[in-house]
Write an enzyme that holds these catalytic residues in place. Structure first.
Site, mmCIF file in Angstrom:
data_model
loop_
_atom_site.group_PDB
_atom_site.id
_atom_site.type_symbol
_atom_site.label_atom_id
_atom_site.label_comp_id
_atom_site.label_asym_id
_atom_site.label_seq_id
_atom_site.Cartn_x
_atom_site.Cartn_y
_atom_site.Cartn_z
ATOM 1 N N ASP A 102 0.783 -1.337 0.015
ATOM 2 C CA ASP A 102 0.059 0.033 0.023
ATOM 3 C C ASP A 102 1.027 1.204 -0.094
ATOM 4 O O ASP A 102 2.165 1.227 0.431
ATOM 5 C CB ASP A 102 -0.996 0.019 1.327
ATOM 6 C CG ASP A 102 -1.894 -1.142 1.272
ATOM 7 O OD1 ASP A 102 -2.083 -1.759 0.234
ATOM 8 O OD2 ASP A 102 -2.168 -1.534 2.326
HETATM 9 N N1 URA Z 1 -1.057 -6.018 3.883
HETATM 10 C C1 URA Z 1 -1.738 -4.612 3.860
HETATM 11 O O1 URA Z 1 -2.839 -4.624 4.360
HETATM 12 N N2 URA Z 1 -1.077 -3.878 3.187
HETATM 13 C C2 URA Z 1 0.112 -3.896 2.574
HETATM 14 O O2 URA Z 1 0.630 -3.062 2.004
HETATM 15 C C3 URA Z 1 0.697 -5.227 2.339
HETATM 16 C C4 URA Z 1 -0.092 -6.420 3.146
#
Ligand code: URA
Length: 237
Positions: free
Chosen positions: A103
């Site tokens: 993310d």
């Molecule tokens: N899980 C998440 O919620 N975000 C990420 O960036 C990676 C795994």
């Protein structure tokens, strides 16, 4: 590929070092001195020497980056900076892509490559390559919710995960798949909220602690081997 790009991607010399070396007669292509680094060479078939030493060409590039918050895990984007767009030339124009996604606000280890086949294997839930994250939570999560055993997400049961708490609010979680916002959604299901998430290892390769946010380096050959083994041998959690 241009000769100067070839020398740069093989980490032999920068564009200006290549040009200097070529002008002074120290670059040969198939045994003949080449003074013009703008000529095109065939990396897989031409024999290129720099100061008499053959330059070994590796088809695939593997990079680890310590992703800072705020960058998109993408090759390019019309509006925003991406993990690939911050790489220097010629890497930014080598059709590299991130192996998996983090993310925008997740930090830590992201692999960047042009090796589609290995990347695909590492991301396949069937191959079970492990991705480990350090997390901090807004409040203790409900362990009775059993989120590590699997929860229904996007209509399917998630694969087993491993959670190791370091204190009430932080710990590590290891997954073998990567659904959209998976960790955040898992902890939400158990009544908490992830307020910090950092990936610390991927396919058995750990984030180099000497890399500060936004810094990157090439994987060592041993790390590339670890990734390959992890894609072939992983057993799941
Ligand atoms: N899980 C998440 O919620 N975000 C990420 O960036 C990676 C795994």
């Amino acid at each position: 590929m241009r000769l100067d790009k070839f020398l740069s991607v093989t980490k032999t010399a920068t564009r200006s070092e290549s040009s200097k070396a070529a002008k002074s007669g120290n670059v040969t292509v198939n045994g003949a001195v080449e003074k013009n680094t703008a000529v095109n060479v065939d990396p897989e078939n031409d024999r290129i020497c720099f100061f008499g030493q053959p330059v070994v060409y590796r088809k695939y590039v593997w990079i680890m980056m310590n992703k800072p918050s705020g960058l998109l895990s993408a090759s390019n984007d019309k509006k925003e900076k991406t993990v690939v767009s911050i790489l220097p030339p010629p890497l930014d124009s080598m059709e590299l892509f991130p192996c998996g996604r983090l993310d925008k606000d997740t930090v830590g280890l992201i692999m960047i490559t042009n090796d589609g086949e290995l990347s695909h294997k590492l991301l396949s839930p069937k191959k079970h390559a492990e991705k480990k994250y350090f997390f901090k939570l807004s409040k203790p999560y409900d362990r009775q919710a059993g989120i590590e055993n699997g929860i229904i997400m996007d209509g399917k049961l998630t694969k087993p995960a491993r959670i190791e708490m370091q204190d009430e609010l932080s710990g590590t979680i290891t997954l073998t798949e990567g659904k959209y916002h998976q960790i955040k959604r898992m902890f939400e299901r158990a009544g908490s909220k992830v307020i910090y998430l950092k990936r610390i290892s991927f396919g058995g390769v750990k984030l180099d602690p000497s890399l500060r946010a936004g810094e990157w380096r090439y994987l060592t050959e041993a790390e590339e081997e670890t990734l390959k083994k992890s894609a072939d041998n992983a057993k799941g959690i």
